[in-house]
Design an enzyme around this catalytic site. Structure first.
Site, PDB file in Angstrom:
ATOM      1  CG  ASP A 386      -7.439  -2.560   1.033  1.00  0.00           C
ATOM      2  OD1 ASP A 386      -7.977  -1.706   1.767  1.00  0.00           O
ATOM      3  OD2 ASP A 386      -6.375  -2.366   0.430  1.00  0.00           O
ATOM      4  CD  GLU A 441      -0.647   1.440   1.869  1.00  0.00           C
ATOM      5  OE1 GLU A 441      -0.996   1.258   0.687  1.00  0.00           O
ATOM      6  OE2 GLU A 441      -1.244   0.942   2.833  1.00  0.00           O
TER       7      GLU A 441
END
Length: 611
Positions: A386, A441
């Site tokens: 990430d 998200e």
């Protein structure tokens, strides 16, 4: 004619493939055409100042008006004063297999013309143009004439879209997580826009007919950087701007492909052109690479859940009970000491564990060796990496390194906070998915957003949207519409974000998610319009899985079954009912019309198999 070469018909190479002959073509106004059969035509022109432009037509209609072509290095501009030295033509074909995507087995056939130009200073530029049934692409080739490498300081590349074209644009951010906005090509606000960007020509309609055009790029790695589009309001021009002020190559340089996918909406949606242009797989043995469904707990409590061994075991249990291949532990696991215990617990139940890791823990060779070796020692199956958040050449050199390092250790990869796919899943088939999307998200996704992504971001590669997070509150679509995302959105890893208790309240959803695969043999767009509706059919073996998501008023859809093979079929359709999801079975013959009624912001799923 501005050329030092003999007559082009004498020097060009023509190749016969599958009974088709590609002949070179040139005209008196210094223009050359590249086309495969009846597909889109790329027209390269050289004006009186020796400047190049490239335009695209499809079936006699203008897709792209002539846009600038050229590149600048630290040794000078290769944007004007050019003269043609040579042209070589060929057609070629190849077949390759992928581990993920819209179809496992790919067949490629393209026409290619390679033009060599020289400017007044004697510096050379080669331009390779390719044409396929679903689009065209070009790239620059720069020789290392001085023997000390090549440094590019910019491109003059530009796409000139007809001003009135409808546009679905992505405001640029390095992680590509903005929502698409609708405009026209000329009226869009001045600024930077990310790939892929979709346009609809004036002759197209809401049923997907006519010319749609998707702009993107392919074959980006550490020898270059990624680009974005810059635009000034009032014009249909979209200029290519590199992420860095300059990029350097230690030797001769082939730039990424500037890629134009074009055709009707189904052609664009089903296209694999970005993968087709990318280099072949660098992993010889792919037998260890295993796509699948993932029980992902982040949206059920964030870091607190990631630190809770009991809760993580519950997610593993759910995956095991329903035939899901993986469970993913996200940010927070580094604060605990029980990860090896969880991996052993999952392994006993036939479930593999993936772990999240921040880019900063892997950005040096020493960190990669230490952390990835630990993952291998523990028995981790894959990594969610990430926060790369950059399109620079330095970051792409890091991608090259991490991809090799993970492949060497047989670790699959899901990139978040990342760039978009640029054919990466063909070259590195252990990449199961990438985020680069305004995903679930974000919590502010709309139904219109959902039905734009199949025609934009998801065209160019697997997309980790993370659907099914019912516990987060109201979803933008109904339960059936949310379930449809398991088919409508393609991803080698489907990170399903629901809590086990939420799934249990929806038994028909549980049943379908246990059946649906994450890789496909074939994909068909059955109906759709960006921002309004998407109905997709994907085949796995003999079975077809259908998914449909809509935005706006309820409707009755007339779904054609022409895609089915001959004979009788049974189709189980799951829709929204007054008290939850309901399933109904239909017996049909191929070509029958399936009538499905959906509510506002609704959808449906279905499984079709031979009766």
């Amino acid at each position: 004619m501005r050329t030092r070469a003999p007559a082009l018909s004498a020097v060009a190479l023509s190749v016969v493939l599958a009974g088709a002959l590609l002949a070179p073509s040139a005209s008196a106004d210094d223009s050359w055409h590249v086309r495969l059969d009846d597909g889109p035509t790329a027209t390269l022109r050289l004006d009186d100042d020796g400047a190049l432009t490239l335009g695209v037509e499809n079936k006699g209609r203008t897709v792209l008006e002539p846009g600038a072509v050229g590149i600048t290095t630290d040794e000078g501009e290769l944007t004007s004063g050019l003269e043609l030295l040579d042209r070589n033509d060929r057609t070629f074909g190849e077949k390759y297999t992928t581990t993920v995507g819209k179809e496992r087995e790919r067949t490629v056939r393209m026409a290619e013309s390679r033009f060599t130009f020289e400017n007044g200073d004697g510096r050379r530029l080669a331009l390779t143009v390719r044409a396929a049934d679903d689009g065209v692409a070009y790239r620059y080739e720069l020789p290392d004439e001085a023997g000390d490498g090549v440094t590019v300081t910019g491109e003059s590349s530009a796409f000139q879209v007809p001003d009135s074209s409808k546009a679905w644009l992505l405001p640029y951010t390095p992680n590509y997580e903005a929502a698409h906005i609708e405009s026209t090509a000329a009226d869009a606000k001045s600024g930077e826009y990310g790939y892929p960007t979709l346009f609809r020509g004036d002759g197209a309609d809401g049923a997907g007919h006519g010319d749609y055009t998707l702009l993107s790029e392919s074959d980006v790695d550490g020898r270059y950087d990624a680009s974005r589009l810059t635009h000034e309001v009032g014009s249909g021009g979209y200029d290519v701007e590199l992420a860095d002020d300059s990029v350097s190559s230690p030797g001769p340089l082939n730039t990424p492909w500037r890629t134009v996918i074009t055709g009707d909406l189904a052609t664009v949606t089903e296209s694999t052109l970005v993968d087709d242009l990318a280099p072949a797989s660098r992993i010889e043995d792919t037998s260890w690479i295993r796509p699948g469904k993932v029980a992902w707990s982040w949206m059920d409590g964030g870091q607190d859940t990631q630190r809770d061994l009991k809760r993580q075991k519950e997610y593993v249990d759910y995956a095991a009970e329903h035939g899901w291949e993986y469970a993913l532990v996200d940010e927070g696991w580094k604060d605990v000491d029980w990860v090896p215990e969880l991996i052993e617990y999952a392994d006993e139940r036939g479930v593999k564990i993936m772990l999240w890791m921040h880019y900063s823990d892997l950005d040096t060779a020493d960190e990669r060796k230490a952390n990835l070796d630990r993952m291998t020692e523990w028995g981790v199956a894959g990594m969610k990496i990430d926060f790369m958040d950059s399109d620079s050449q330095a970051r792409f050199r890091w991608y090259d390194e991490i991809l090799q390092d993970t492949a060497d250790r047989k670790l699959t990869v899901n990139f978040h906070g990342s760039t978009i796919p640029h054919g990466i899943q063909r070259t590195w088939p252990h990449v199961m998915s990438m985020e680069a999307v305004h995903g679930a998200e974000q919590l502010d996704v709309t139904a219109a957003n959902l039905s734009t992504l199949p025609y934009t971001r998801n065209v160019v590669g697997s997309m980790d949207f993370t659907p099914m997070g019912f516990q987060t509150g109201d979803r933008p679509v109904t339960d059936a519409g949310e379930l449809a995302l398991s088919v409508v959105f393609e991803s080698g890893f489907q990170n399903f974000a629901g809590a086990p208790e939420e799934y249990a309240e929806r038994p028909e959803l549980e049943h379908f998610l246990s059946e649906v695969p994450t890789v496909w043999d074939e994909t068909k767009l059955l109906a759709g319009e960006p921002g309004k509706e998407t109905t997709v059919a994907r085949r796995d073996g003999e079975r077809w899985f259908l998914g449909s998501v809509t935005s706006g008023d309820g409707r009755t859809q007339q779904v054609s079954t022409d895609f089915l093979g001959e004979g009788s079929w049974t189709i189980d359709v799951v829709t929204d009912g007054p008290d939850g999801l309901v399933r109904k079975s239909h017996d049909v013959e191929a070509g029958d019309t399936l009538e499905v009624t959906t509510p506002e912001n609704g959808g449906f799923v279905a499984i079709a198999q031979p009766a």
